[in-house]
Every structure is written in structure tokens, then in C-alpha cells.
Scaffold this active site. Structure first.
Site: not given
Length: 197
Positions: A68-69, A113-114, A149, A156-157
Site C-alpha cells: 500500500g505504501s 515483518i512478513d 503444560r 504475525m505473518g
């Protein structure tokens, strides 16, 4: 605040100096701010941005962002001459000012960051995102072991599994889901068997 700062102007546009970038290298996220800007997707918004840039004598932009940018930067560049003509017609700037600022130079840097852009080893933001993920994994691992546990961590991604894959490899994750390789039928049984072991 990205294009929002260009459109709004005022205190959003200011000179940066060495003090502005002192002691920020260890910080995650963006110190200069980031914002989605609907106004910049319109010609009227881009006209306001052009007026604010000309007012400050800025004809060089370094755009850090994703699709977009960078698309917005290309549109802004292609419209620049027409935007200046419109500002002259409306009496907002003189013809001399328009001539002085007649060319807009843009450098585009992929900030995602992807890490999902070909032609570069690592996009801006990926390394610091991985660093933050590993900090969290280190903290969770201790808790998981002491409480016996299993923990599920989502990172994210969007449509790219790079962060999940690399952080999963670095942390020794037992199971990993990434969009590029959807799980096969019966994955639930295989995962439970692995965790049972």
C-alpha cells in the site's frame, strides 16, 4: 505518522537530527509512527500532502512500507506535476515555487515483518519481530516446563509463514502451522501423538 503526517502537516513534519535517533536501535516498532491513511488514497488528500511538502521545501521522500505504501508513493510521484499545477491554479503556491519543486524523488524501502518480498534477504522489521518472538518463547518455555503444560503461540505473518517457520526452528517447536503448507487430514491425531511422546 507516514502519509497521515504528510496530509495533516503541522507538527507532523519536522527536522530530524542525531538526537532524534539517539538510543532507539533496541526499540521494536517504528519510532517515527505509522498510520493507515484513507485521505492519501484520494487526490484531495494527496493535494494536501503536496502542499505541505512544498511548504517545507521537501522534494525527496524515503517511503518505508509494504504494498500500500509503495503503491501510494508511485501514484504520488506520477501525479506530482499535476498536483503542483492545481496548487498554482488555486493560488496556494506561486509558479516560481512550483518550478523550484517541480521534481519529486522517491526511494522505496520494503518495510514488512512478513519478509515476503523477493529480491532482498530480509525486509525492514523482520529481524526485530523475530527478536521479540524469541524473547516471548524463552519466557513461555520456562513457564511451560515448570507447569508441565503445552503452549500455543501465534505470531504475525498474514499470508506468509516466515516468522512462524524461523522462530519455530530457533525455539525447537514441536508443531508448526504455516499458510504455505496447510496441515494434511488427520493432523490432529499426529500432533496429539507427538505431544504424548
Amino acid at each position: 505518522q507516514g502519509y497521515e503526517g504528510l496530509v495533516e502537516g503541522g507538527d507532523n513534519i519536522k527536522q530530524a537530527n542525531w538526537l532524534s535517533v539517539s538510543n532507539i536501535i533496541q526499540l521494536g516498532g517504528t519510532v517515527i509512527g505509522s498510520a493507515r491513511c484513507k485521505a492519501f488514497t484520494t487526490r484531495a488528500g494527496r493535494l494536501r500532502a503536496a502542499r505541505n511538502l512544498v511548504e517545507h521545501g521537501i522534494t525527496n521522500l524515503c517511503v518505508i512500507g509494504g504494498d500500500g505504501s509503495l503503491t501510494g508513493a508511485d501514484i504520488f510521484r506520477s501525479e506530482w506535476a499535476g498536483l503542483l499545477d492545481e496548487l498554482v491554479r488555486d493560488g496556494q503556491i506561486s509558479e516560481e515555487v512550483a518550478r523550484k519543486n517541480c521534481h519529486l524523488n522517491i526511494v522505496g524501502l520494503v518495510g514488512s515483518i512478513d519478509n515476503d518480498f523477493c529480491g532482498t534477504d530480509m525486509t525492514i522489521g523482520t529481524d526485530s519481530a523475530l527478536h521479540r518472538i524469541m524473547e516471548v518463547v524463552d519466557a513461555i518455555t520456562t513457564t511451560a516446563q515448570s507447569h508441565q503444560r503445552t503452549f500455543v503461540l501465534e505470531v504475525m505473518g498474514r499470508h506468509c509463514g516466515y516468522l512462524a517457520l524461523v522462530s519455530g526452528l530457533a525455539s525447537g517447536a514441536d508443531w508448526l502451522f504455516i499458510p504455505e503448507s496447510p496441515p494434511e487430514d488427520g493432523w490432529e491425531d499426529l500432533m496429539c501423538e507427538r505431544l504424548g511422546e
